[in-house]
Motif scaffolding. Structure first.
Motif, mmCIF file in Angstrom:
data_model
loop_
_atom_site.group_PDB
_atom_site.id
_atom_site.type_symbol
_atom_site.label_atom_id
_atom_site.label_comp_id
_atom_site.label_asym_id
_atom_site.label_seq_id
_atom_site.Cartn_x
_atom_site.Cartn_y
_atom_site.Cartn_z
ATOM 1 N N ALA A 129 -8.155 2.163 -7.348
ATOM 2 C CA ALA A 129 -6.709 2.238 -7.610
ATOM 3 C C ALA A 129 -6.014 1.165 -6.798
ATOM 4 O O ALA A 129 -6.492 0.784 -5.721
ATOM 5 N N ALA A 130 -4.899 0.671 -7.315
ATOM 6 C CA ALA A 130 -4.131 -0.349 -6.584
ATOM 7 C C ALA A 130 -2.709 -0.394 -7.108
ATOM 8 O O ALA A 130 -2.465 -0.147 -8.293
ATOM 9 N N GLN A 131 -1.778 -0.689 -6.212
ATOM 10 C CA GLN A 131 -0.362 -0.813 -6.566
ATOM 11 C C GLN A 131 0.249 -1.975 -5.788
ATOM 12 O O GLN A 131 -0.321 -2.454 -4.809
ATOM 13 N N ARG A 132 1.419 -2.393 -6.229
ATOM 14 C CA ARG A 132 2.175 -3.406 -5.491
ATOM 15 C C ARG A 132 3.636 -3.009 -5.464
ATOM 16 O O ARG A 132 4.104 -2.202 -6.289
ATOM 17 N N GLY A 133 4.368 -3.581 -4.498
ATOM 18 C CA GLY A 133 5.795 -3.328 -4.379
ATOM 19 C C GLY A 133 6.560 -4.636 -4.316
ATOM 20 O O GLY A 133 6.156 -5.565 -3.611
ATOM 21 N N ILE A 134 7.655 -4.714 -5.077
ATOM 22 C CA ILE A 134 8.490 -5.914 -5.142
ATOM 23 C C ILE A 134 9.716 -5.738 -4.257
ATOM 24 O O ILE A 134 10.335 -4.666 -4.247
ATOM 25 N N ARG A 135 10.061 -6.762 -3.510
ATOM 26 C CA ARG A 135 11.239 -6.702 -2.644
ATOM 27 C C ARG A 135 12.501 -6.524 -3.493
ATOM 28 O O ARG A 135 12.768 -7.337 -4.398
#
Length: 375
Positions: A200-206
Motif C-alpha cells: 500500500a502507498a499514498q501521497r499528500g499534496i501541499r
C-alpha cells in the motif's frame, strides 16, 4: 587496475553535498581528486582550487580524460543514467549518488554496461557501513528479543533549503520522494529483513501549491513471516525541527534508532540473564538501566501464546555523544574505501554492490506507482 595503484577521481556536480562528500573521499588513502565538472559557480571554482584542480570543465571533457579512473556523480537523479553510461563507455568506474537511476530499466542498463566492461557501477547507499546497522542486523539474526513483528520509519524532514523552484519538487528531475530519498531506508530494511513487497502507498499534496508539491509519502511493505513495516517521508519542517525515528518491535521488546544517520540506539525489553548478556555484547559500553526486577514467582509471563521467562525489564542506551556529521563522514569514507578495494581486487567482498542500488529502486518505484494511483 590491481595492487595499490592510485585511484584518480573526477567529480560531476559539486553542490553542497558533492563538496561534503569530496572532502571525505579525498581522505581515503590512495584516492585523489583530479578533475571537476559542473557549473562555474564561485563556490565550485574555489573548491576546485582547494583540491588542486586547475579549473571547472564540461562533463564530456572530464569523461574524455585519461587520468580519471573513477567518476563520482553528484548531480540530480534525472542525469544519473545518461552521465553514468557516458562514463562507463569511456572506461571509467562510477560511484553515483542515490538513487542509482529514475527507473529500474535504466538501472539494469547501467549495471549491464558496467558488467560488460568489468567496471564499478554502484549507488552511494552508505548506511550499511554504520556500526548501528551491523548491531541491529545481529539483533535480528540472532533473535535476541525473539521474532521481529512490526517496524516503522518516520522522517519529518526540513524543506527550509528547498525553495519552490528547487529540482527536488520536480518529479521529472527527482523521481519523487520515494525514489530520491526513500531508497536509503528500503535498503536498510532489506539488510535486516530480506526482500519485501510494497502492499500500500499514498501521497499528500501541499495545500494551495501550484504546481502541486508532493510533500508527504507513505507506504507499507510486507516482509517474510508477515512482518509489516510502515515508511513515512515528509518534507515540511523548519530545519531546527528536522527529525527521524526508526523502531523495530520484537516479541520481547523494541529497538529504536534516532536520526536519518542513526547514532543513538535505545532498547526497551524484557529479558532473562542470557538475553541481557547478549544485548550488552551487541552494544558494548551501553548504559543499562533496570526498570523492574522480578522475583522467581513472577518471572513467568506469556505473549503470542508463548511462555516467557523474564528476569528484568530494562532500558539500554548506546551511542550517546556520537556527532552525527562526523559519523556521516566516516560512512562516506568507508563506502569509498570498500569500492576502491574492489577496483583493486575483484575478489574483495563489498558491503554495498550494484544489487543494493537496483533492489532499493525496485521498491521505491513500486511504492511510487501505488501512491500515484491512489491520489
Amino acid at each position: 587496475m590491481s595492487g595499490q595503484a592510485e585511484v584518480r577521481v573526477g567529480i560531476v556536480g559539486l553542490g553542497g553535498f558533492g563538496l561534503y562528500a569530496l572532502q571525505q573521499y579525498s581522505q581515503v588513502p590512495g584516492v585523489r581528486p583530479v578533475a571537476l565538472a559542473g557549473t562555474a559557480r564561485q563556490a565550485s571554482i574555489a573548491a576546485a582550487k582547494r583540491f588542486g584542480i586547475p579549473d571547472v570543465e564540461a562533463v564530456d571533457s572530464l569523461l574524455g580524460r585519461d587520468d580519471v579512473d573513477l567518476v563520482y556523480i553528484a548531480t540530480p537523479p534525472f542525469l544519473h543514467h545518461e552521465q553514468a553510461l557516458k562514463a562507463l563507455r569511456s572506461g571509467k568506474h562510477v560511484l553515483c549518488e542515490k538513487p542509482l537511476a529514475m527507473t529500474v530499466e535504466q538501472a539494469d542498463e547501467m549495471i549491464a554496461e558496467a558488467k560488460s566492461r568489468d567496471l564499478l557501477m554502484v549507488a552511494n547507499l552508505m548506511q550499511r557501513y554504520n556500526p548501528v546497522f551491523d548491531a541491529v542486523s545481529k539483533l535480528v539474526a540472532d533473535r535476541v528479543l525473539g521474532e521481529p513483528i512490526h517496524a516503522f520509519f518516520e522522517n519529518y524532514a526540513s524543506d527550509e533549503n528547498l525553495g519552490p523552484d528547487h529540482w527536488f519538487w520536480d518529479r521529472d528531475k527527482s523521481g519523487g520522494i520515494f525514489i530520491e530519498h526513500g531508497v536509503h531506508f528500503f535498503d536498510m530494511f532489506a539488510g535486516w529483513l530480506g526482500r519485501g513487497e510494497v502492499v500500500a502507498a499514498q501521497r499528500g499534496i501541499r495545500p494551495g501549491s501550484s504546481p502541486p508539491i508532493e510533500e508527504q509519502v507513505q507506504c507499507a511493505v510486507r516482509y517474510k513471516d508477515d512482518v509489516l513495516v510502515n515508511f513515512y517521508h515528509g518534507f515540511h519542517q523548519a530545519g531546527r525541527m528536522d527529525r527521524q525515528e526508526l523502531r523495530i518491535v520484537f516479541e520481547r521488546g523494541d529497538v529504536t534508532l534516532f536520526g536519518w544517520i542513526p547514532t543513538v540506539v535505545k532498547v526497551n525489553a524484557i529479558a532473562d540473564e542470557a538475553q541481557t548478556k547478549a544485548l550488552c555484547d551487541l552494544f558494548p559500553g551501553a548504559r543499562l538501566d533496570c526498570t523492574m526486577s522480578y522475583a522467581p514467582k513472577d518471572r513467568k509471563c506469556a505473549a503470542r501464546h508463548k511462555d516467557l521467562d523474564v528476569y528484568q525489564s530494562l532500558e539500554l542506551t548506546w551511542g550517546e555523544g556520537v556527532v552525527k556529521s562526523h559519523r556521516y563522514g566516516e560512512l562516506l569514507r568507508l563506502m569509498m574505501a570498500d569500492q576502491v578495494a574492489w577496483i583493486r581486487d575483484r575478489a574483495h567482498p563489498r558491503k554495498v554492490t550494484e544489487a543494493n542500488g537496483r533492489d532499493s529502486l525496485v521498491l521505491a518505484c513500486a511504492a511510487d506507482r501505488l501512491a500515484q494511483a491512489s491520489a
